[in-house]
Scaffold this active site. Structure first.
Site, PDB file in Angstrom:
ATOM      1  N   ASP A   1       0.838  -1.191   0.000  1.00  0.00           N
ATOM      2  CA  ASP A   1       0.000   0.000   0.000  1.00  0.00           C
ATOM      3  C   ASP A   1       0.878   1.249   0.000  1.00  0.00           C
ATOM      4  OD1 ASP A   1      -1.719   2.037   0.433  1.00  0.00           O
ATOM      5  OD2 ASP A   1      -2.518   1.290   2.336  1.00  0.00           O
TER       6      ASP A   1
ATOM      7  N   GLU B   1      31.899   9.945  -0.404  1.00  0.00           N
ATOM      8  CA  GLU B   1      32.702   9.938   0.833  1.00  0.00           C
ATOM      9  C   GLU B   1      31.809  10.367   1.991  1.00  0.00           C
ATOM     10  OE1 GLU B   1      35.869  12.741   0.379  1.00  0.00           O
ATOM     11  OE2 GLU B   1      36.729  11.735  -1.344  1.00  0.00           O
TER      12      GLU B   1
ATOM     13  N   GLU C   1      30.487  11.124   5.558  1.00  0.00           N
ATOM     14  CA  GLU C   1      31.050  11.354   6.896  1.00  0.00           C
ATOM     15  C   GLU C   1      29.915  11.206   7.909  1.00  0.00           C
ATOM     16  OE1 GLU C   1      34.554  14.543   5.694  1.00  0.00           O
ATOM     17  OE2 GLU C   1      32.606  15.337   6.249  1.00  0.00           O
TER      18      GLU C   1
ATOM     19  N   GLU D   1      37.784  11.470  11.015  1.00  0.00           N
ATOM     20  CA  GLU D   1      37.707  12.805  10.410  1.00  0.00           C
ATOM     21  C   GLU D   1      38.178  13.873  11.391  1.00  0.00           C
ATOM     22  OE1 GLU D   1      37.513  15.017   8.252  1.00  0.00           O
ATOM     23  OE2 GLU D   1      37.348  13.750   6.477  1.00  0.00           O
TER      24      GLU D   1
ATOM     25  N   GLU E   1      34.888   8.848   8.428  1.00  0.00           N
ATOM     26  CA  GLU E   1      34.563   8.838   6.999  1.00  0.00           C
ATOM     27  C   GLU E   1      34.907   7.474   6.420  1.00  0.00           C
ATOM     28  OE1 GLU E   1      35.864  12.165   4.496  1.00  0.00           O
ATOM     29  OE2 GLU E   1      36.672  10.715   3.070  1.00  0.00           O
TER      30      GLU E   1
ATOM     31  N   HIS F   1      30.936  14.217   0.084  1.00  0.00           N
ATOM     32  CA  HIS F   1      31.517  14.596  -1.205  1.00  0.00           C
ATOM     33  C   HIS F   1      31.242  13.465  -2.188  1.00  0.00           C
ATOM     34  CE1 HIS F   1      34.704  16.838   1.441  1.00  0.00           C
ATOM     35  NE2 HIS F   1      33.476  17.294   1.607  1.00  0.00           N
TER      36      HIS F   1
ATOM     37  N   ARG G   1      39.942  23.587  -0.869  1.00  0.00           N
ATOM     38  CA  ARG G   1      38.734  22.885  -0.476  1.00  0.00           C
ATOM     39  C   ARG G   1      37.581  23.801  -0.102  1.00  0.00           C
ATOM     40  NH1 ARG G   1      40.519  17.468   0.991  1.00  0.00           N
ATOM     41  NH2 ARG G   1      42.673  17.360   0.341  1.00  0.00           N
TER      42      ARG G   1
ATOM     43  N   GLU H   1      35.091  16.421  -7.984  1.00  0.00           N
ATOM     44  CA  GLU H   1      34.538  16.127  -6.657  1.00  0.00           C
ATOM     45  C   GLU H   1      33.547  17.228  -6.280  1.00  0.00           C
ATOM     46  OE1 GLU H   1      37.228  16.757  -3.349  1.00  0.00           O
ATOM     47  OE2 GLU H   1      36.201  15.264  -2.117  1.00  0.00           O
TER      48      GLU H   1
ATOM     49  N   ARG I   1      31.638  18.940  -3.601  1.00  0.00           N
ATOM     50  CA  ARG I   1      31.883  18.950  -2.152  1.00  0.00           C
ATOM     51  C   ARG I   1      30.695  19.457  -1.337  1.00  0.00           C
ATOM     52  NH1 ARG I   1      36.921  18.381  -0.325  1.00  0.00           N
ATOM     53  NH2 ARG I   1      36.556  19.788   1.421  1.00  0.00           N
TER      54      ARG I   1
HETATM   55  N1  GLN Z   1      33.712  17.715   6.998  1.00  0.00           N
HETATM   56  C1  GLN Z   1      33.981  18.534   5.835  1.00  0.00           C
HETATM   57  C2  GLN Z   1      32.662  18.868   5.121  1.00  0.00           C
HETATM   58  O1  GLN Z   1      31.744  19.241   5.766  1.00  0.00           O
HETATM   59  C3  GLN Z   1      34.985  17.901   4.916  1.00  0.00           C
HETATM   60  C4  GLN Z   1      36.314  17.625   5.536  1.00  0.00           C
HETATM   61  C5  GLN Z   1      37.245  16.854   4.647  1.00  0.00           C
HETATM   62  O2  GLN Z   1      36.868  15.833   4.099  1.00  0.00           O
HETATM   63  N2  GLN Z   1      38.438  17.275   4.494  1.00  0.00           N
HETATM   64  O3  GLN Z   1      32.508  18.777   3.926  1.00  0.00           O
HETATM   65 MG    MG Z   2      36.203  14.010   4.599  1.00  0.00          MG
HETATM   66 MG    MG Z   3      36.701  14.655  -0.179  1.00  0.00          MG
END
Ligand code: GLN
Ligand code: MG
Ligand code: MG
Length: 441
Positions: free
Chosen positions: A52, A128, A130, A185, A192, A241, A312, A330, A332
């Site tokens: 359902d 990836e 976390e 991490e 991670e 990511h 980053r 990637e 992010r």
């Molecule tokens: N924790 C971080 C984020 O919020 C990433 C950190 C890392 O992977 N270097 O994306």
């Molecule tokens: Mg990370």
């Molecule tokens: Mg990464």
């Protein structure tokens, strides 16, 4: 029965499986199960299992509630924490038309992959995720007390959770996951686990399963695993990511060894497409109120709409690639509270839009954008992501490409659910407000 389906029946016999969990996800990304005795397996393959759909978030209106689950035999996996049960991931079929149900997130991703295939591409993805491991209180309820004081890449004895992480990885491997790496991490209690890349559908299936497995195994250690993006203020949040690449006939279409960044024109157009649609994408890749507490400057999470080949703080990074097959981008900004099927679907559509429209990709930003002031950001033409879920939903509704990527059923249901979630948040009075104002005014 297909060859794979017959093979599943043999394994059920051979491995003493008593129950099958038929798994699918709702629009919000919550994994749902229907459990059937293993004797039903053959019938599940030939006729499907009826359920359902009216009780599943955003699926259907009450009047048209009969849905059928069609198990995908290639997803058979024995549950490591209950070895007489196995799961099968299912497609949801609309019983009135016999077609895939438009409200099934897996069908939405399959549509995105079909579009890529028409253009000659297979899509690979590697996430990836976390997450935090927290202690439980005496009643078994989750707290936000971390169980260790480790930091980035720390090892035992500081990383007390390495045992738990090891058990999680054994469990995932038993279920057929290819794990590339795992590490502690940056934040205390934060971890991670990286997956090997695979086709985007298998990867989305794996992400959906991953959260269940991690929580189940953490619970065996009396810990609560959470994929909430920002459980603790003012320390790093949890992202997911996602690495993407497109392949044509087994060759990586993102690779160009003559390019400064080893990226092909196709990779740059894909990147440009994702950047172009980023504010609307955020509604799907960062779909909770809490997601926007992570997307702030200073915690390795992106805020600015730009790409980079090294730093980053950008939304998209080009990781170093040693072999041609490894050229990839990637993304992010996604976080692990997203529905992986929908998140991958919208990201892929946005990238393909960039390819179809041959969008120009600006040069990468090499400086730390966190340190830019507004004037410098304007000079570079760098926009920011939405600052809250409400803005993200507005952006989604104003972006036809991303909205339509969700399909005619999921689009409106998603917006409706998320508007209600944001409205509920807006009327709440938080601890922060009480701390700040209760005695001041
Ligand atoms: N924790 C971080 C984020 O919020 C990433 C950190 C890392 O992977 N270097 O994306
Ligand atoms: Mg990370
Ligand atoms: Mg990464």
């Amino acid at each position: 029965l297909t060859e794979e389906e017959s093979e599943v029946l043999k394994r059920i016999d051979r491995e003493g499986i008593d129950f099958l969990r038929l798994q699918f996800t709702d629009i919000l990304g919550t994994v749902k199960n229907v459990s059937v005795p293993a004797e039903q397996a053959e019938k599940a393959f030939t006729e499907g299992i009826y359920f359902d759909g009216s009780s599943i978030e955003g699926f259907v209106r009450i009047q048209e509630s009969d849905m059928r689950l069609k198990p995908d035999a290639t997803t058979f996996a024995v549950l490591p924490w209950r070895d007489t049960s196995a799961r099968l991931i299912c497609d949801v079929i609309d019983t009135t038309t016999g077609e895939p149900f438009e409200g099934d997130p897996r069908a939405v991703l399959k549509d995105a992959l079909a579009r890529a295939e028409k253009l000659g591409y297979e899509v690979n993805a590697a996430p990836e995720p976390e997450f935090f491991l927290f202690e439980e209180d005496e009643e078994g309820k989750a707290t936000t007390n971390t169980n260790d004081a480790g930091g980035y890449f720390d090892v035992a004895p500081k990383d007390l959770a390495s045992d738990v992480r090891r058990d999680i990885i054994y469990g995932l491997e038993e279920m057929g996951f290819d794990i590339e790496a795992s590490h502690h991490e940056v934040a205390e209690g934060q971890h991670e686990i990286n997956f090997e890349y695979d086709d985007a559908l298998s990867t989305a299936d794996n992400v959906a399963t991953f959260r269940t497995v991690v929580r189940a195994i953490a619970a065996q250690h009396d810990l609560h695993a959470t994929f909430m993006p920002k459980p603790i203020a003012k320390v790093n949040g949890s992202g997911m990511h996602v690495h993407f690449s497109l392949f044509t006939d087994g060759e990586n279409a993102f690779h160009d060894e003559d390019d400064e960044f080893d990226l092909s024109e196709v990779a740059k157009q894909f990147t440009a497409g994702v950047l172009d649609h980023a504010p609307a994408l955020a509604a799907v890749t960062n779909p909770t109120v809490n997601s926007y507490k992570r997307l702030v400057p200073g915690y390795e999470a992106p805020v600015y709409v730009a790409w980079s080949d090294r730093n980053r703080s950008a939304l998209i990074r080009k990781p170093a690639a040693r072999v041609p097959a490894a050229s990839r981008i990637e993304a992010r900004f996604p976080d692990p509270s997203c529905n992986p099927y929908l998140a991958f679907a919208v990201l892929i559509h946005a990238g393909l839009d960039g390819i179809e429209k041959e969008m120009d990709c600006e040069d990468p930003i090499r400086e730390n954008i966190y340190e830019f002031d507004e004037q410098k950001r304007e000079e570079y033409g760098i926009e920011t992501l939405p600052t809250n879920l409400g803005e993200a939903i507005d952006a989604l509704e104003n972006d036809d490409t991303v909205y339509e990527a969700l399909g005619p059923h999921v689009g409106p249901k998603f917006v409706e659910a998320k508007r209600a979630e944001f409205a509920d948040y807006l009327v709440d009075v938080s601890d922060w407000e009480l701390d700040r104002y209760l005695e001041t005014f």
